[in-house]
Design an enzyme around this catalytic site. Structure first.
Site, PDB file in Angstrom:
ATOM      1  CB  ILE A 138     -14.388 -37.231  20.574  1.00 40.93           C
ATOM      2  CG1 ILE A 138     -15.230 -37.795  21.513  1.00 40.93           C
ATOM      3  CG2 ILE A 138     -15.106 -36.344  19.899  1.00 40.93           C
ATOM      4  CD1 ILE A 138     -15.921 -36.903  22.491  1.00 40.93           C
ATOM      5  N   GLY A 139     -12.471 -40.097  21.082  1.00 43.36           N
ATOM      6  CA  GLY A 139     -11.447 -40.895  21.756  1.00 43.36           C
ATOM      7  C   GLY A 139     -11.504 -42.553  21.645  1.00 43.36           C
ATOM      8  NE  ARG A 140     -10.166 -46.066  17.873  1.00 41.99           N
ATOM      9  CZ  ARG A 140     -11.231 -46.954  17.214  1.00 41.99           C
ATOM     10  NH1 ARG A 140     -11.070 -48.360  17.699  1.00 41.99           N
ATOM     11  NH2 ARG A 140     -12.009 -46.712  16.242  1.00 41.99           N
ATOM     12  N   GLY A 141     -10.220 -46.263  23.555  1.00 46.54           N
ATOM     13  CA  GLY A 141      -9.320 -46.817  24.728  1.00 46.54           C
ATOM     14  C   GLY A 141      -9.121 -48.314  24.388  1.00 46.54           C
ATOM     15  NE  ARG A 142      -6.619 -51.747  29.341  1.00 43.84           N
ATOM     16  CZ  ARG A 142      -6.843 -52.548  30.214  1.00 43.84           C
ATOM     17  NH1 ARG A 142      -6.312 -53.726  29.879  1.00 43.84           N
ATOM     18  NH2 ARG A 142      -7.317 -52.392  31.101  1.00 43.84           N
ATOM     19  CG  PHE A 143     -11.445 -52.743  27.442  1.00 41.10           C
ATOM     20  CD1 PHE A 143     -11.141 -54.085  26.923  1.00 41.10           C
ATOM     21  CD2 PHE A 143     -11.211 -52.347  28.799  1.00 41.10           C
ATOM     22  CE1 PHE A 143      -9.926 -54.778  27.590  1.00 41.10           C
ATOM     23  CE2 PHE A 143      -9.914 -53.032  29.462  1.00 41.10           C
ATOM     24  CZ  PHE A 143      -9.607 -54.159  28.991  1.00 41.10           C
ATOM     25  N   GLY A 144     -12.832 -49.678  24.128  1.00 41.68           N
ATOM     26  CA  GLY A 144     -14.179 -48.963  23.497  1.00 41.68           C
ATOM     27  C   GLY A 144     -13.721 -47.699  22.906  1.00 41.68           C
ATOM     28  CE  LYS A 200     -15.283 -44.879  29.483  1.00 43.21           C
ATOM     29  NZ  LYS A 200     -15.012 -44.927  31.080  1.00 43.21           N
ATOM     30  CG  ASP A 222      -6.241 -44.436  37.664  1.00 45.07           C
ATOM     31  OD1 ASP A 222      -5.134 -44.327  38.134  1.00 45.07           O
ATOM     32  OD2 ASP A 222      -6.572 -44.791  36.384  1.00 45.07           O
TER      33      ASP A 222
END
Length: 281
Positions: free
Chosen positions: A15-21, A38, A134
């Site tokens: 359901i989601g994706r980022g730089r590291f995982g 996550k 942040d």
């Protein structure tokens, strides 16, 4: 490790994706309740700062456990190459998507419904000696019931461990970062109040208060901190809301409101229902 997770939680779709995982939807094999997993590949973390953030986030989430407006961590699994955090599932559009979908303009009561639990969660963090550092619309999530959940504490700092309660380091996001962070000086938890003030401004105006053509231009605008209320944009925004924005987006940190002071401001107390400025004095 995957077998261990699957004994407790069954991972389903991404359901989601980022730089590291990657973030997966999952459910408890015992209760059937839905969560998010996550999963971070530690081999992609070559920067020591990124590794430090990875180790810090689950610890901070444990400290903040129990607040209904902060994403909760339920289980943690870790081996040599991966870290997996089982957290609240928040599939509703985040605040960034909600702002984009409607051009950023909310009525004051609508903005207050989002802003009040946000500043309440920030105040809770600060009382426990934690600064998020942040705060931005992308990190303000909503669960299936519409409850706001402040997320992504990878840049957070436990300033309560510091005798002087100050922090250093340039972290944050263009448009939302406080000027004292960019200046390279020491700063305190009020950087979160500044960021929340930017979010409130964006919800009411549809544009950020400080921006430029490039990130460098935006940073220069933030450093100047020249807060304006263009009449065409703010013609229907109440004096109370503008008064609150002035107190949050105040470049002088000593005069800037704390999260607790924001919570006591008449605009927040009234839920964005406008009253006369005489009530502010």
């Amino acid at each position: 490790m995957k077998e261990l997770i699957n004994n407790d939680y069954q991972l389903t779709d991404e359901i989601g994706r980022g730089r590291f995982g990657i973030v997966y939807r999952c459910y408890s094999t015992i209760t059937g309740d839905s969560f998010a997993c996550k999963s971070i590949d530690k081999r992609l973390l070559s920067d020591p700062t990124d590794r430090e953030c990875l180790q810090k986030e689950p610890k901070i989430l444990h400290i903040l456990g129990g607040n209904p407006n902060i994403v909760q961590i339920h289980r943690l699994y870790e081996d040599e190459n991966h870290l997996h955090m089982i957290i609240d599932l928040c599939e509703s559009p985040d605040l960034f998507d909600r702002i984009a979908a409607r051009g950023g303009v909310f009525s004051e009561p609508e903005a207050a419904l989002i802003f009040s639990p946000l500043i309440s969660s920030i105040g809770y963090c600060h009382r426990l000696g934690i600064a998020h550092r942040d705060i931005k619309p992308d990190n303000i999530l909503f669960d299936c019931r519409g409850n706001l959940k402040l997320a992504d504490f990878g840049s957070a700092e436990w300033f309560g461990m510091n005798e002087r309660g100050v922090m250093t380091g340039v972290v944050g996001t263009p448009y939302y970062v406080a000027p004292e962070v960019l200046s390279g000086r020491e700063y305190n938890e009020k950087v979160d109040v500044w960021s929340a003030g930017v979010i409130l401004y964006v919800m009411l105006a549809g544009v950020p208060p400080f921006y430029g053509e490039t990130p460098a231009d935006t940073f220069e605008a933030v450093l100047r901190g020249n807060l304006r209320f263009p009449p065409k944009i703010f013609r229907s925004v109440s004096p109370e809301a503008k008064d609150l924005l002035k107190k949050m987006l105040c470049k002088d940190v000593y005069r800037r409101f704390s999260a607790e002071q924001v919570l006591r401001h008449p605009w927040v107390v009234s839920g964005g229902e406008t009253r006369s400025m005489a009530d502010l004095t």
